[in-house]
Design an enzyme around this catalytic site. Structure first.
Site, PDB file in Angstrom:
ATOM      1  N   PRO A 144       4.518  -5.156  -0.196  1.00 17.22           N
ATOM      2  CA  PRO A 144       4.024  -6.132  -1.187  1.00 17.22           C
ATOM      3  C   PRO A 144       5.486  -6.539  -1.904  1.00 17.22           C
ATOM      4  O   PRO A 144       5.996  -5.559  -2.434  1.00 17.22           O
ATOM      5  CB  PRO A 144       2.994  -5.594  -2.002  1.00 17.22           C
ATOM      6  CG  PRO A 144       2.412  -4.329  -1.144  1.00 17.22           C
ATOM      7  CD  PRO A 144       3.614  -3.808  -0.328  1.00 17.22           C
ATOM      8  N   GLU A 145       5.784  -7.954  -2.142  1.00 21.04           N
ATOM      9  CA  GLU A 145       6.771  -8.346  -2.868  1.00 21.04           C
ATOM     10  C   GLU A 145       6.218  -9.142  -4.055  1.00 21.04           C
ATOM     11  O   GLU A 145       5.108  -9.058  -4.302  1.00 21.04           O
ATOM     12  CB  GLU A 145       7.803  -9.217  -1.887  1.00 21.04           C
ATOM     13  CG  GLU A 145       8.302  -8.372  -0.662  1.00 21.04           C
ATOM     14  CD  GLU A 145       9.076  -9.311   0.235  1.00 21.04           C
ATOM     15  OE1 GLU A 145       9.883 -10.229  -0.224  1.00 21.04           O
ATOM     16  OE2 GLU A 145       9.195  -8.974   1.399  1.00 21.04           O
ATOM     17  N   ARG A 190       0.234   5.652   2.889  1.00 21.88           N
ATOM     18  CA  ARG A 190       1.577   6.134   3.260  1.00 21.88           C
ATOM     19  C   ARG A 190       2.264   6.828   1.951  1.00 21.88           C
ATOM     20  O   ARG A 190       3.268   7.505   1.945  1.00 21.88           O
ATOM     21  CB  ARG A 190       2.324   5.263   3.769  1.00 21.88           C
ATOM     22  CG  ARG A 190       1.920   4.877   5.170  1.00 21.88           C
ATOM     23  CD  ARG A 190       2.971   4.161   5.995  1.00 21.88           C
ATOM     24  NE  ARG A 190       4.393   4.713   6.022  1.00 21.88           N
ATOM     25  CZ  ARG A 190       5.316   3.797   6.850  1.00 21.88           C
ATOM     26  NH1 ARG A 190       5.082   2.499   7.344  1.00 21.88           N
ATOM     27  NH2 ARG A 190       6.372   4.345   6.975  1.00 21.88           N
ATOM     28  N   HIS A 208      -7.604   7.973   1.334  1.00 21.27           N
ATOM     29  CA  HIS A 208      -6.437   7.972   0.566  1.00 21.27           C
ATOM     30  C   HIS A 208      -6.771   7.085  -0.894  1.00 21.27           C
ATOM     31  O   HIS A 208      -5.679   6.359  -1.408  1.00 21.27           O
ATOM     32  CB  HIS A 208      -5.444   7.004   1.337  1.00 21.27           C
ATOM     33  CG  HIS A 208      -5.087   7.636   2.782  1.00 21.27           C
ATOM     34  ND1 HIS A 208      -4.770   8.968   3.052  1.00 21.27           N
ATOM     35  CD2 HIS A 208      -5.742   7.194   4.105  1.00 21.27           C
ATOM     36  CE1 HIS A 208      -4.701   9.285   4.178  1.00 21.27           C
ATOM     37  NE2 HIS A 208      -5.322   8.256   4.903  1.00 21.27           N
TER      38      HIS A 208
END
Ligand code: ZN
Length: 267
Positions: free
Chosen positions: A2-3, A111, A92
């Site tokens: 994500p930016e 991750r 997660h």
């Protein structure tokens, strides 16, 4: 990853659910994603009200009613959503913060490149560069003059400009007709002007489309973005350039995939 447009979309979609709400229960998963390590986040958040939710660079910054702040960084695969308490918890899930309307703010990150970082009352880290949407051309020119690196690599450096990653660096350089290989300090005023405008227009259009979803990214309501179908060069290797029909090329620059039109963006 994500930016800026994706993080802005998360902030925009979470704001109505979170701001003015009080945390009544905080649950952390087994993996420690809280920084600094060992910080007592549960006690620090419980019974606190969120007074502000904002974006700085790629960070989602929470301000609490006691003046303390923390941010969540989504890393590669992070998702931050507001869910009903009855919704099934994903694998997660690292944080479940139950609000006073019984909805839950949940942070999921398979991750674990993301993090929850407590800032307390300290100011923003001075290492972050200017926000691209508010940046003046003269500021950008100064930042670019400070590095010998290729412009593509410079755009990824959060100290030079904050919030841009691989997707929007490639898209902005294509929109400006600048080769990713051009040394940043060799760009002339006209090129820097075009790049400043291209960065802003690409980021604004991406925010308008709810960001780009390549794999994991969703907004605060759990919905995917729509800008990925409008990428002109990113992940478009071999496809015809939107302007000149030349095949889009992919190279590896500084260890990162870089996509460009060899005709529109020649050095
Ligand atoms: Zn072209």
């Amino acid at each position: 990853m994500p930016e800026l447009p994706e993080v802005q979309t998360v902030v925009d979609t979470l704001q109505p659910c979170i701001v003015g709400r009080r945390f009544v229960k905080i649950e952390l998963g087994p993996h420690d994603v809280v920084m600094p390590g060992g910080f007592g986040l549960v006690a620090a958040l419980r019974k606190r009200t969120v007074t502000k939710l904002a974006r700085r660079a790629k960070r989602i910054v929470f301000t609490l009613d006691d003046g303390n702040r923390f941010f969540i960084h989504l890393g590669m695969t992070g998702q931050l959503t507001a869910e009903s308490a009855a919704a099934e918890r994903k694998k997660h899930t690292h944080l479940v913060a139950t609000l006073d309307d019984s909805r839950q703010l949940r942070f999921v990150d398979p991750r674990r490149f993301g993090e929850i970082r407590w800032l307390g009352r300290s100011p923003d880290e001075a290492t972050l560069g200017p926000e691209p949407l508010a940046m003046r051309q003269s500021t950008f020119a100064k930042q670019l003059a400070s590095t010998r690196r290729a412009i593509k690599i410079a755009l990824l450096d959060q100290r030079i400009v904050a919030g841009i990653g691989n997707i929007y660096a490639d898209e902005s350089l294509h929109a400006a007709g600048i080769s990713p290989l051009t040394p940043a300090r060799e760009l002339d005023d006209a090129q820097i002007g075009r790049l400043t405008r291209s960065i802003k227009s690409v980021l604004r259009r991406a925010i308008g489309a709810g960001g780009s979803t390549l794999r994991d990214y969703v907004n605060g309501r759990g919905e995917a973005g729509g800008f990925q179908s409008r990428h002109r060069v990113y992940n478009q290797t071999g496809k015809p350039c939107h302007h000149c029909k030349t095949a889009i090329k992919r190279i590896v620059l500084g260890g990162r995939s870089t996509h460009f039109c060899p005709k529109c963006q020649h050095v």
